[in-house]
Design an enzyme around this catalytic site. Structure first.
Site, short mmCIF file in Angstrom:
data_model
loop_
_atom_site.label_atom_id
_atom_site.label_comp_id
_atom_site.label_asym_id
_atom_site.label_seq_id
_atom_site.Cartn_x
_atom_site.Cartn_y
_atom_site.Cartn_z
N TYR A 128 8.25 -9.38 -3.49
CA TYR A 128 7.95 -8.07 -4.08
C TYR A 128 8.94 -7.73 -5.20
CZ TYR A 128 4.59 -6.89 -0.40
OH TYR A 128 3.49 -6.86 0.43
N ARG A 180 -0.02 12.63 6.81
CA ARG A 180 0.27 12.03 5.50
C ARG A 180 -0.11 12.99 4.38
NH1 ARG A 180 -0.95 5.95 3.14
NH2 ARG A 180 -1.02 6.52 0.97
N ASP A 201 8.66 1.40 5.94
CA ASP A 201 8.04 0.38 5.09
C ASP A 201 9.08 -0.71 4.86
OD1 ASP A 201 7.27 -0.74 2.15
OD2 ASP A 201 5.50 0.00 3.20
N ARG A 253 1.14 -2.00 12.82
CA ARG A 253 0.60 -0.87 12.06
C ARG A 253 -0.14 0.12 12.97
NH1 ARG A 253 -2.64 -3.30 7.53
NH2 ARG A 253 -0.81 -4.53 7.00
N ARG A 304 -3.53 4.50 9.05
CA ARG A 304 -4.66 5.23 8.48
C ARG A 304 -5.93 5.20 9.32
NH1 ARG A 304 -4.63 2.84 2.46
NH2 ARG A 304 -3.89 1.02 3.61
#
Length: 358
Positions: free
Chosen positions: A154, A40, A77, A27, A31
């Site tokens: 998921y 973003r 993703d 990652r 963020r």
């Protein structure tokens, strides 16, 4: 065949001699970087960012402009694959990913089909090509996918879960249905990773984020068997160069010897497993990637240095170690602390790679 200016990461994965231990961070485009947050917000949403090759390229390159990292990883993703299967991926603010149409009914499961990555995930392939070109052979590009079992979690739960109630109920009550999903996912993941390789990815990683939630027997049957199948289907070479594969099961330290036996080039470790002990268990079979606790980066810089050096010392001398965090970097991390980690690994690891005098 292109000549990389820095191929330390690829050589370490293949356990070839390197001058220092290479480092990248899971990652690493994310963020915790203010520049990522600006891009973003321009994209409008996380999914829009993933689906715009220009912006995906921009954020992939941001951490490399800031830090001397040894690899770039495609910005995407893991849920792009089930999204391409028609499950209706969306991101609820503050809740993470969700699917509009989770797999609960037998007819839905029987109708599931593997997407053509070049058609249904064209935006990912365009991003891979564009990132590879933009890197200009400075460092290698890592492609990735979720594992069949993690994707299934998921797809069945409809989003994140703390106990995987629906998935495990299916596993124990209707195992043949779960196997059907996993078989389709395995084909989809292999096709997806091979397409990434064909478009320019120089190494690939499979993220088995939820495999560690299984019992040992269930892990072998419902996760590891499918990981092994994918690894056997991957392109081992492209454009005259070897393409190494990394398998990472979070919580999988207990099963490291089994994971190391499936044919991958490297095994990723979370922070719960001592890397020196892992090395003793797997010997020369695979390289190891990891495995600093991401929350070490919330300590003072002097402590970050100490903790990073503990990991290097535990692995010891010789090649076959790619330094990484034991999971993704936290969004609340101070980028200056990440810089301390990267500089420490680059400088402190050199003594473990000195060629013994004859």
């Amino acid at each position: 065949m292109s000549k990389l200016k820095n191929d330390t990461f690829l050589r370490a994965l293949l356990r070839e001699p390197v001058p220092y231990t290479p480092i990248w961070m899971m990652r690493q485009a994310g963020r915790y970087l203010p520049e990522y947050n600006q891009t973003r917000s321009r994209a409008g949403s996380f999914l829009s960012l993933c689906k715009n090759p220009d912006l995906a390229t921009e954020v992939t390159l941001q951490p490399l402009a800031r830090f001397p990292l040894d690899a770039a990883i495609l910005f995407s993703d893991i849920l792009t694959v089930p999204d391409a299967m028609g499950l209706g991926l969306y991101f609820a603010e503050g809740e993470g990913p969700k699917f509009e149409r989770p797999l609960r009914d037998e007819w839905e499961i029987k109708n599931l089909a593997s997407p053509d990555p070049v058609v249904h995930l064209r935006y990912v392939m365009d991003a891979v090509s564009q990132i590879r070109k933009s890197l200009d052979d400075s460092v290698p590009l890592i492609g990735f996918s979720g594992s069949p079992f993690t994707l299934a979690c998921y797809m069945i739960e409809g989003g994140s879960s703390s106990d995987f109630l629906h998935t495990k109920t299916m596993l124990y009550r209707r195992p043949e249905l779960l196997h059907h999903i996993l078989e389709i996912n395995a084909r989809a993941v292999a096709d997806y990773l091979n397409a990434q390789i064909e478009h320019g990815a120089q190494a690939v990683m499979i993220f088995d984020s939820w495999g560690g939630a299984l019992s040992e027997a269930a892990y072998a049957e419902f996760s590891l068997a499918y990981l092994e199948r994918i690894v056997s289907m991957l392109h081992k070479k492209h454009d005259g160069a070897k393409v190494p594969s990394i398998v990472f099961t979070k919580g999988g330290g207990l099963w490291i010897e089994k994971i190391a036996s499936i044919g991958c080039d490297a095994v990723g470790l979370d922070w719960t497993m001592d890397i020196g002990r892992a090395r003793r268990l797997v010997g020369d079979k695979v390289a190891l990637q990891g495995n600093l606790d991401p929350l070490v980066l919330f300590a003072e810089p002097a402590q970050i240095v100490k903790e990073a050096e503990k990991v290097l010392e535990s692995f010891g001398h010789g090649s076959g170690h790619v330094f990484n965090l034991g999971h993704g970097i936290s969004q609340y991390t101070n980028p200056d602390h990440a810089a301390v980690l990267i500089e420490t690994v680059r400088s402190s690891s050199r003594k473990y790679h000195e060629v013994a005098s004859q």
